[in-house]
Design a protein around this motif. Sequence first.
Motif, mmCIF file in Angstrom:
data_model
loop_
_atom_site.group_PDB
_atom_site.id
_atom_site.type_symbol
_atom_site.label_atom_id
_atom_site.label_comp_id
_atom_site.label_asym_id
_atom_site.label_seq_id
_atom_site.Cartn_x
_atom_site.Cartn_y
_atom_site.Cartn_z
ATOM 1 N N ALA A 193 -74.405 -70.226 27.944
ATOM 2 C CA ALA A 193 -73.382 -70.845 28.554
ATOM 3 C C ALA A 193 -73.598 -72.192 28.995
ATOM 4 N N THR A 194 -72.553 -72.965 29.136
ATOM 5 C CA THR A 194 -72.463 -74.374 29.356
ATOM 6 C C THR A 194 -71.478 -74.817 30.420
ATOM 7 N N CYS A 195 -71.872 -76.013 31.133
ATOM 8 C CA CYS A 195 -70.921 -76.441 31.923
ATOM 9 C C CYS A 195 -69.772 -77.477 31.406
ATOM 10 N N LEU A 196 -70.034 -77.719 29.973
ATOM 11 C CA LEU A 196 -68.996 -78.403 29.693
ATOM 12 C C LEU A 196 -67.798 -78.059 29.345
ATOM 13 N N SER A 197 -67.255 -76.980 29.124
ATOM 14 C CA SER A 197 -66.348 -76.125 28.931
ATOM 15 C C SER A 197 -65.265 -76.415 29.758
ATOM 16 N N GLU A 198 -64.078 -76.710 29.322
ATOM 17 C CA GLU A 198 -62.899 -77.017 30.118
ATOM 18 C C GLU A 198 -61.850 -75.943 30.013
ATOM 19 N N SER A 199 -61.933 -75.127 29.353
ATOM 20 C CA SER A 199 -60.814 -73.988 29.289
ATOM 21 C C SER A 199 -61.511 -72.729 28.531
#
Length: 316
Positions: A193-199
């Motif tokens: 998982a990453t906190c960078l995803s926007e959608s």
Amino acid sequence: MGEKNFYELLELIRNTRALSKNDLEVRRDLADGKYVYLAPTRVLPKQVYDELAPWRAYALRAVAIGLGMYKGAVVSRAAAALRGMWILHRYGGVVEVALPSGGTPSASKRMPGVRYREATFRDDELVMLHGVRTTTDVRTFIDIARYHGFREGIIAADWLLARGYQRDHILQEVHRMGRFVGKKTVLVCVAHATCLSESPYESLMRAELIQRAVTGWEFQRTIGGFRPDFLFDDFLILEIDGRSKYAERTAEVLLRERDRERALTNLGYVFIRVYPEDLIKHMDEVLRDIERARQARRARPGDAPENAPGPDSGSA
């Protein structure tokens, strides 16, 4: 009719069991088909329902079914819909619920359009939302990952991190559940998982690339002040464009985006643009287009963008 927000729509849901003898107009409209049944005892005006986006209709169904249960909880995808957590919108899909007994009701007592999950919960894994008993954010992610697999799990996990949840806290909640079927998948989702995803569609694309062991890509890498969605082999940029997103943007914003793309093109980068529908319905074709572009570049060595900035963030 102007678009209503979710809370306004909730106010329009009627409980048929609570109708009095004086509610003659509502009873007449029910008989005339002017209401849609979201659940056996919860209805919404048909005119309103017909104008709803599919994902919003699904969320309202989840609320209506939750309100119709005395002790059960709305779980998994339906729990995500209640709170706006990213999910792959499976329009018309069933609403998942769990009973406090951990079992499932007899066939005669099951609500239509509902899937009963055999699950138990600690008290601190349940919350009230829109008047409905449902799972917490983290438990909702866990259930999505273990019931529906890596792709949907990583979308929900990215949503958690993007909203400030810490990876260690999520892992702690996973391990507090002890042993359960699907735990390995849940842990893999947390690891990637990453906190960078926007959608959810960016997360879906990441999940496919990871699951198919595609290498040589970076996610949300900053290039000279710009941050494309995906970068392959330091030259190929993949951007995911939502049709509704463009409908809401001003001419000034669109002009800035064209200037941004022109600047990167002038540096030697190549663009592929896809819509969310392409990722959901034609993922194999999208991946083939990416691979064809990469193979064509490999056949022409020395064509990497000149003076390309080094990676600032995101990696495969």
